[in-house]
Write a protein that holds these residues in place. Structure first.
Motif, mmCIF file in Angstrom:
data_model
loop_
_atom_site.group_PDB
_atom_site.id
_atom_site.type_symbol
_atom_site.label_atom_id
_atom_site.label_comp_id
_atom_site.label_asym_id
_atom_site.label_seq_id
_atom_site.Cartn_x
_atom_site.Cartn_y
_atom_site.Cartn_z
ATOM 1 N N ILE A 151 12.834 0.966 39.116
ATOM 2 C CA ILE A 151 13.606 0.380 40.195
ATOM 3 C C ILE A 151 14.516 1.440 40.799
ATOM 4 C CG2 ILE A 151 15.464 -0.402 38.671
ATOM 5 C CD1 ILE A 151 14.138 -2.504 41.548
ATOM 6 N N GLY A 152 14.490 1.570 42.112
ATOM 7 C CA GLY A 152 15.405 2.474 42.791
ATOM 8 C C GLY A 152 16.567 1.694 43.383
ATOM 9 N N SER A 153 17.464 2.364 44.045
ATOM 10 C CA SER A 153 18.592 1.683 44.671
ATOM 11 C C SER A 153 18.093 0.796 45.806
ATOM 12 C CB SER A 153 19.605 2.698 45.203
ATOM 13 O OG SER A 153 20.234 3.374 44.133
ATOM 14 N N VAL A 154 18.544 -0.449 45.822
ATOM 15 C CA VAL A 154 18.066 -1.429 46.801
ATOM 16 C C VAL A 154 19.251 -2.224 47.346
ATOM 17 C CG1 VAL A 154 15.818 -1.643 45.679
ATOM 18 C CG2 VAL A 154 17.630 -3.244 45.092
ATOM 19 N N ILE A 155 19.079 -2.727 48.555
ATOM 20 C CA ILE A 155 20.004 -3.675 49.167
ATOM 21 C C ILE A 155 19.240 -4.960 49.411
ATOM 22 C CG2 ILE A 155 21.493 -4.199 51.130
ATOM 23 C CD1 ILE A 155 22.584 -1.950 49.437
ATOM 24 N N LEU A 156 19.727 -6.063 48.831
ATOM 25 C CA LEU A 156 19.142 -7.380 49.042
ATOM 26 C C LEU A 156 20.024 -8.121 50.042
ATOM 27 C CD1 LEU A 156 18.512 -8.300 45.282
ATOM 28 C CD2 LEU A 156 16.919 -7.196 46.863
ATOM 29 N N TYR A 157 19.462 -8.500 51.177
ATOM 30 C CA TYR A 157 20.274 -9.206 52.170
ATOM 31 C C TYR A 157 19.557 -10.451 52.646
ATOM 32 C CZ TYR A 157 17.450 -7.161 56.012
ATOM 33 O OH TYR A 157 16.431 -6.802 56.865
ATOM 34 N N GLY A 158 20.352 -11.457 52.930
ATOM 35 C CA GLY A 158 19.802 -12.729 53.370
ATOM 36 C C GLY A 158 20.890 -13.788 53.329
ATOM 37 N N PRO A 159 20.576 -15.015 53.750
ATOM 38 C CA PRO A 159 21.593 -16.073 53.795
ATOM 39 C C PRO A 159 22.056 -16.465 52.405
ATOM 40 C CG PRO A 159 19.412 -16.963 54.269
ATOM 41 C CD PRO A 159 19.268 -15.464 54.242
ATOM 42 N N ALA A 160 23.152 -17.188 52.346
ATOM 43 C CA ALA A 160 23.673 -17.662 51.068
ATOM 44 C C ALA A 160 22.639 -18.539 50.376
ATOM 45 C CB ALA A 160 24.971 -18.434 51.298
ATOM 46 N N LEU A 178 21.840 1.512 42.309
ATOM 47 C CA LEU A 178 22.584 0.450 42.977
ATOM 48 C C LEU A 178 21.674 -0.705 43.368
ATOM 49 C CD1 LEU A 178 25.171 -0.637 44.451
ATOM 50 C CD2 LEU A 178 24.326 0.572 46.486
ATOM 51 N N ILE A 179 22.148 -1.921 43.083
ATOM 52 C CA ILE A 179 21.579 -3.128 43.669
ATOM 53 C C ILE A 179 22.718 -3.812 44.408
ATOM 54 C CG2 ILE A 179 20.444 -5.339 43.286
ATOM 55 C CD1 ILE A 179 19.242 -4.241 40.762
ATOM 56 N N GLY A 180 22.673 -3.805 45.719
ATOM 57 C CA GLY A 180 23.705 -4.440 46.526
ATOM 58 C C GLY A 180 23.202 -5.742 47.105
ATOM 59 N N ALA A 181 24.080 -6.719 47.188
ATOM 60 C CA ALA A 181 23.725 -8.017 47.773
ATOM 61 C C ALA A 181 24.702 -8.345 48.882
ATOM 62 C CB ALA A 181 23.744 -9.112 46.707
ATOM 63 N N THR A 182 24.189 -8.818 50.004
ATOM 64 C CA THR A 182 25.041 -9.145 51.142
ATOM 65 C C THR A 182 24.421 -10.256 51.973
ATOM 66 O OG1 THR A 182 26.027 -8.294 53.181
ATOM 67 C CG2 THR A 182 23.987 -7.266 52.474
ATOM 68 N N THR A 183 25.287 -11.077 52.550
ATOM 69 C CA THR A 183 24.828 -12.099 53.493
ATOM 70 C C THR A 183 24.878 -11.592 54.924
ATOM 71 O OG1 THR A 183 27.082 -12.983 53.586
ATOM 72 C CG2 THR A 183 25.583 -14.001 52.005
ATOM 73 N N GLU A 184 25.411 -10.390 55.124
ATOM 74 C CA GLU A 184 25.534 -9.823 56.460
ATOM 75 C C GLU A 184 24.358 -8.896 56.769
ATOM 76 O OE1 GLU A 184 28.036 -10.755 58.482
ATOM 77 O OE2 GLU A 184 28.758 -12.071 56.880
ATOM 78 N N ASN A 185 24.180 -8.605 58.041
ATOM 79 C CA ASN A 185 23.155 -7.645 58.441
ATOM 80 C C ASN A 185 23.576 -6.261 57.959
ATOM 81 O OD1 ASN A 185 21.482 -5.803 59.843
ATOM 82 N ND2 ASN A 185 21.242 -7.222 61.547
ATOM 83 N N PRO A 186 22.818 -5.637 57.058
ATOM 84 C CA PRO A 186 23.259 -4.352 56.510
ATOM 85 C C PRO A 186 23.350 -3.257 57.559
ATOM 86 C CG PRO A 186 20.994 -4.828 55.861
ATOM 87 C CD PRO A 186 21.528 -6.065 56.498
ATOM 88 N N TYR A 187 22.588 -3.375 58.626
ATOM 89 C CA TYR A 187 22.633 -2.347 59.665
ATOM 90 C C TYR A 187 23.972 -2.355 60.404
ATOM 91 C CZ TYR A 187 17.647 -2.116 58.780
ATOM 92 O OH TYR A 187 16.421 -1.988 58.173
ATOM 93 N N TYR A 188 24.695 -3.475 60.328
ATOM 94 C CA TYR A 188 26.011 -3.564 60.932
ATOM 95 C C TYR A 188 27.123 -3.344 59.914
ATOM 96 C CZ TYR A 188 23.535 -5.883 64.795
ATOM 97 O OH TYR A 188 22.679 -6.194 65.819
ATOM 98 N N CYS A 243 18.874 3.766 50.102
ATOM 99 C CA CYS A 243 18.457 2.495 49.502
ATOM 100 C C CYS A 243 17.235 1.925 50.219
ATOM 101 C CB CYS A 243 19.596 1.470 49.562
ATOM 102 S SG CYS A 243 21.091 1.954 48.687
ATOM 103 N N GLN A 244 16.444 1.191 49.448
ATOM 104 C CA GLN A 244 15.395 0.359 50.028
ATOM 105 C C GLN A 244 16.033 -0.964 50.433
ATOM 106 O OE1 GLN A 244 12.131 0.817 50.521
ATOM 107 N NE2 GLN A 244 11.529 2.566 49.260
#
Length: 521
Positions: free
Chosen positions: A128-137, A216-226, A236-237
């Motif tokens: 597993i590499g560093s990833v960002i998981l993004y999506g709604p709550a 890193l595994i990051g989680a966010t409900t926001e658009n990561p590009y912003y 990160c992937q």
């Protein structure tokens, strides 16, 4: 390092890991376990490291309950914990108890976790590499991170960006260095709500991700590009999680009803298909909402004479009364809904425009924001095809501010329907064509007869010359309040920025424009 009595050594178990190795059976018939315990301890402010090696005979009568430390994962894939942890889990909401703990249990997100997909292969291979998981709550970001922690052979550390900051990150980094040096153990850092960290906090992650000390595994409900800094994104992937569909929700609801240890199977439950569908439908992709509503329905329904708790559609409707609307005034949905509303108005689809207007209002959108969009639309997309549209929207806004809600809904609907039904013209965009020309070529020189009369008079008096303003033709002194005359600079005498639309109102206005252009000097 000399021997110290345990009572004299105050030990902080900030670092405590166990590793067992089975050796050939002994004469007593049982196995001998070699247990390695790694401790980071403090004594008098000084820090020391200990590696304790024990030999344990599993058949020795003195071992007793101590062997529980080395049992495999128990029911549900969870590691055994103390009594307080077990009681806390039992007291947790159903949605928390039913979190999947293995990849096989995870439901949904097939675009990421179907066999052969990249994230699936990463987890299965342990690479597993560093990833960002993004999506709604409630789309499974934290749950997926927990699943990864069960599937990957690594130390898993959790930080919450709302509660934790640089101080806690530094502690994680120091511990990760110690483990890497003493045990060659990798560290996976899960940062929940990572968009809450500011630029400096996000930048603090970069050297440790770059060196490989942290994954890193990051989680966010926001658009990561912003919401995330570009250097972090480049390391990160990115994987987007979608809301659960109704079939996924039904699967998870049925699993909760059939699970004896974590779910609701200890109750004798009879639930109708209509009630189950209501939970899945009204949750709108939010599994936490669906499971907690189901639990509330079960716990608040008294059993009948046979001991059965019957969950009907009426009970389900009381347990989840309002359909969940996925909308955030700061998130992507804010812009998605606004875009859908404007494009429906532009397409003259009154029903669709009302639909998206209602969705925004139900999600808590600020009516002032909607009216601002209406005002812009009245000039940008209706414009010269119906010049009165701007006046009507402004009047609706003033009426809304005077009356407030809920009566203000009439004025919002009035403006929305009028804009949808109006003829459309985007000819007002001519200003951008003019701006582009001025930026590229400059404004040119103002013709003498168009310059300020007072300045021209003073200059003429000083130079003893004719006043060029005398050559200006005042249109109101001519028939129909119009006279042929040069208005553009000499450098660009034939500029055409305005392209009229084809609506009847604008065509009538365009007839006069044609006469003007045909009569130019």
């Amino acid at each position: 390092m000399g021997y110290q009595e345990p009572s004299l050594l105050p030990v902080m178990l900030a670092e405590f890991t166990l590793k067992k190795k089975a050796i050939a059976g002994t004469g007593g018939g049982g196995k001998v376990w070699v247990v390695e315990a790694f401790l980071r301890a403090t004594s008098g402010g000084a820090e020391s490291f200990y590696l304790v090696i024990l030999r344990v005979n599993e058949n020795h009568p003195s071992q007793g309950r101590s062997m529980d430390l080395f049992e495999e994962k128990q029911e549900g894939g969870r590691k055994p914990g103390n009594r307080q942890a077990a009681e806390a889990l039992r007291a947790a909401p159903l949605a928390t108890r039913m979190r999947p703990v293995s990849l096989a249990e995870f439901v949904g997100q097939r675009h990421l976790l179907a066999e052969g997909k990249l994230l699936y292969r990463m987890i299965r291979s342990g690479q597993i590499g560093s990833v960002i998981l993004y999506g709604p709550a409630s789309s499974g970001k934290t749950t997926l991170a927990n699943v990864i922690s069960q599937e990957i052979d690594a130390r898993f550390v959790v930080l919450n960006a709302v509660l934790d900051g640089i101080k806690e990150l530094r502690a994680v980094v120091e511990e990760a260095r110690t483990r890497e040096r003493m045990q060659q153990t990798r560290t996976i850092l899960f940062v929940d709500e990572i968009h809450r960290w500011n630029k400096a906090q996000q930048d603090a992650l970069l050297p440790h991700i770059e060196s490989g000390l942290l994954t890193l595994i990051g989680a966010t409900t926001e658009n990561p590009y912003y919401s995330l800094v570009s250097p972090l994104l480049s390391r990160c992937q990115l994987f987007e999680l979608y809301p659960f569909d109704e079939e996924d929700l039904l699967t998870l609801l049925r699993r909760a009803l059939g699970d004896q240890s974590r779910g609701l199977a200890r109750f004798n439950i009879e639930i109708s298909d209509e009630a189950l569908w209501h939970f899945a439908s009204y949750a709108a992709g939010d599994i936490r909402n669906a499971l907690n509503a189901l639990e509330m329905a079960v716990l608040t329904t008294d059993p009948d004479a046979t001991g059965t708790r019957r969950i009907s559609l009426e009970v389900a409707q009381e347990s989840i009364q309002k359909r969940n609307v996925r909308f955030s005034r700061q998130g992507d949905e804010h812009y998605h809904y606004a875009s859908a509303l404007i494009k429906s108005l532009r397409g003259s689809d009154a029903d669709a425009a009302l639909h998206w207007l209602a969705a925004m209002l139900e999600g808590g959108e600020d009516p002032q924001f909607i009216f601002r969009r209406f005002l812009i639309f009245a000039s940008e997309d209706v414009g010269m095809a119906e010049p009165k549209a701007l006046e009507l929207v402004q009047a609706c806004l003033q009426s809304f501010e005077t009356c407030g809600m809920p009566e203000g809904l009439y004025f919002m609907s009035h403006a929305c329907l009028y804009l949808a039904l109006c003829p459309k013209s985007n000819s007002t965009k001519a200003i951008f064509k003019a701006l582009d020309h001025v930026r590229k070529s400059g404004p040119g020189t103002v013709p003498p007869h168009l310059r300020d009369r007072t300045a021209n008079r003073l200059k003429a008096r000083y130079e003893s010359s004719d006043n060029p303003s005398e050559n200006y033709r005042y249109p109101h002194e001519y028939p129909n309040n119009w006279v042929a005359q040069q208005y553009l600079p000499d450098e660009f005498p034939n500029l055409k920025h305005y392209e009229p639309g084809t609506s009847p109102v604008e065509e009538r206005l365009n007839e006069r424009l044609k006469r003007i252009r045909d009569s130019k000097i």
